[in-house]
Motif scaffolding. Structure first.
Motif, short mmCIF file in Angstrom:
data_model
loop_
_atom_site.label_atom_id
_atom_site.label_comp_id
_atom_site.label_asym_id
_atom_site.label_seq_id
_atom_site.Cartn_x
_atom_site.Cartn_y
_atom_site.Cartn_z
N PHE A 263 0.82 -1.20 0.00
CA PHE A 263 0.00 0.00 0.00
C PHE A 263 0.86 1.25 0.00
O PHE A 263 0.40 2.33 0.36
N SER A 264 2.10 1.10 -0.43
CA SER A 264 3.02 2.23 -0.38
C SER A 264 2.56 3.38 -1.27
O SER A 264 2.87 4.51 -1.01
N GLY A 265 1.84 3.11 -2.32
CA GLY A 265 1.38 4.16 -3.22
C GLY A 265 -0.03 4.64 -2.93
O GLY A 265 -0.62 5.35 -3.74
N TYR A 266 -0.55 4.27 -1.79
CA TYR A 266 -1.92 4.57 -1.43
C TYR A 266 -2.01 5.66 -0.36
O TYR A 266 -1.13 5.78 0.50
N THR A 267 -3.08 6.38 -0.38
CA THR A 267 -3.47 7.21 0.74
C THR A 267 -4.08 6.29 1.80
O THR A 267 -4.89 5.42 1.48
N ILE A 268 -3.65 6.46 3.03
CA ILE A 268 -4.13 5.61 4.12
C ILE A 268 -4.91 6.48 5.10
O ILE A 268 -4.54 7.62 5.37
N GLY A 269 -5.96 5.92 5.62
CA GLY A 269 -6.77 6.69 6.55
C GLY A 269 -7.24 5.88 7.73
O GLY A 269 -7.22 4.65 7.71
N TRP A 270 -7.64 6.59 8.77
CA TRP A 270 -8.33 6.01 9.91
C TRP A 270 -9.72 6.63 9.99
O TRP A 270 -9.86 7.85 9.92
N PHE A 271 -10.70 5.79 10.14
CA PHE A 271 -12.07 6.22 10.39
C PHE A 271 -12.52 5.58 11.70
O PHE A 271 -11.93 4.62 12.17
N ARG A 272 -13.58 6.11 12.25
CA ARG A 272 -14.14 5.49 13.44
C ARG A 272 -15.66 5.50 13.36
O ARG A 272 -16.26 6.34 12.69
N GLN A 273 -16.23 4.56 14.08
CA GLN A 273 -17.68 4.45 14.09
C GLN A 273 -18.14 4.12 15.50
O GLN A 273 -17.84 3.04 16.02
N ALA A 274 -18.85 5.05 16.10
CA ALA A 274 -19.43 4.83 17.41
C ALA A 274 -20.76 4.10 17.24
O ALA A 274 -21.37 4.14 16.17
N THR A 275 -21.19 3.46 18.27
CA THR A 275 -22.44 2.68 18.22
C THR A 275 -23.60 3.57 17.81
O THR A 275 -23.82 4.63 18.41
N GLY A 276 -24.30 3.15 16.77
CA GLY A 276 -25.46 3.89 16.31
C GLY A 276 -25.17 5.12 15.50
O GLY A 276 -26.08 5.89 15.17
N LYS A 277 -23.91 5.32 15.16
CA LYS A 277 -23.53 6.52 14.41
C LYS A 277 -22.83 6.14 13.11
O LYS A 277 -22.44 4.99 12.90
N GLU A 278 -22.69 7.10 12.24
CA GLU A 278 -22.03 6.87 10.96
C GLU A 278 -20.51 6.79 11.14
O GLU A 278 -19.95 7.29 12.11
N ARG A 279 -19.89 6.16 10.18
CA ARG A 279 -18.44 6.10 10.17
C ARG A 279 -17.89 7.46 9.76
O ARG A 279 -18.30 8.04 8.76
N THR A 280 -16.94 7.97 10.53
CA THR A 280 -16.42 9.31 10.28
C THR A 280 -14.90 9.31 10.18
O THR A 280 -14.21 8.47 10.78
N PHE A 281 -14.40 10.25 9.46
CA PHE A 281 -12.98 10.41 9.22
C PHE A 281 -12.27 10.85 10.49
O PHE A 281 -12.77 11.72 11.22
N VAL A 282 -11.10 10.26 10.74
CA VAL A 282 -10.28 10.64 11.88
C VAL A 282 -8.99 11.28 11.40
O VAL A 282 -8.64 12.38 11.80
N ALA A 283 -8.27 10.58 10.53
CA ALA A 283 -6.98 11.07 10.05
C ALA A 283 -6.62 10.38 8.75
O ALA A 283 -7.08 9.27 8.48
N GLY A 284 -5.78 11.05 7.96
CA GLY A 284 -5.32 10.48 6.71
C GLY A 284 -3.90 10.90 6.43
O GLY A 284 -3.44 11.93 6.92
N ILE A 285 -3.22 10.09 5.63
CA ILE A 285 -1.83 10.39 5.28
C ILE A 285 -1.58 9.96 3.85
O ILE A 285 -2.01 8.88 3.42
N ARG A 286 -0.92 10.83 3.11
CA ARG A 286 -0.63 10.53 1.71
C ARG A 286 0.48 9.49 1.59
O ARG A 286 1.16 9.18 2.57
N SER A 287 0.67 8.97 0.39
CA SER A 287 1.58 7.86 0.17
C SER A 287 3.02 8.19 0.55
O SER A 287 3.76 7.32 1.03
N ASN A 288 3.43 9.43 0.38
CA ASN A 288 4.80 9.79 0.71
C ASN A 288 4.98 10.17 2.17
O ASN A 288 6.10 10.45 2.62
N GLY A 289 3.89 10.16 2.91
CA GLY A 289 3.95 10.48 4.33
C GLY A 289 4.12 11.95 4.63
O GLY A 289 4.17 12.36 5.79
N GLY A 290 4.19 12.77 3.57
CA GLY A 290 4.47 14.18 3.79
C GLY A 290 3.25 15.03 4.09
O GLY A 290 3.39 16.15 4.57
N ASN A 291 2.08 14.54 3.78
CA ASN A 291 0.85 15.30 4.00
C ASN A 291 -0.08 14.51 4.91
O ASN A 291 -0.41 13.36 4.61
N THR A 292 -0.48 15.13 5.98
CA THR A 292 -1.39 14.49 6.92
C THR A 292 -2.61 15.37 7.14
O THR A 292 -2.54 16.60 6.98
#
Length: 124
Positions: free
Chosen positions: A27-56
């Motif tokens: 997944f080195s060429g991929y944007t990677i992200g973390w999402f979270r989902q609380a009980t009864g709620k929608e999945r929401t964005f937490v954090a993301g990082i571009r493939s080169n690690g330079g943009n968060t």
């Protein structure tokens, strides 16, 4: 192909470090992200990082408390979570995608691969 770990029960103000390991493909060429989902709620964005690690990117609710990082050599993604609050309680998912433009970074459907999730519970 994505395996999240590191969740658990922690008191408010504590810290946890989530990990996400990739297998079966790189997944080195991929944007990677973390999402979270609380009980009864929608999945929401937490954090993301571009493939080169330079943009968060972070959601406003975690900015300054959480840090996303990646180790492409070891195909591992991390989410360091400090100063945890009860409202951070959720199942956390790591995800990967390609060709995601900035305006779509926070949209779950922009990502192509998802891990199974790891549960984080913050007690007050």
């Amino acid at each position: 192909q994505l395996q999240a770990s590191g969740g658990g029960l922690v008191q408010a103000g504590g810290s946890l470090r989530l990990s996400c390991s990739a297998s079966g493909r790189t997944f080195s060429g991929y944007t990677i992200g973390w999402f979270r989902q609380a009980t009864g709620k929608e999945r929401t964005f937490v954090a993301g990082i571009r493939s080169n690690g330079g943009n968060t990117y972070y959601s406003d609710s975690v900015k300054g408390r959480f840090t996303i990082s990646r180790d492409n050599a070891k195909t591992t993604l991390f989410l360091q979570m400090n100063s945890l609050k009860p409202e951070d309680t959720a199942v956390y998912y790591c995800t990967a995608g390609q060709g995601i433009i900035l305006s779509s970074l926070r949209v779950p459907s922009s990502y192509h691969y998802w891990g199974q999730g790891t549960e984080v519970t913050v007690s007050s």
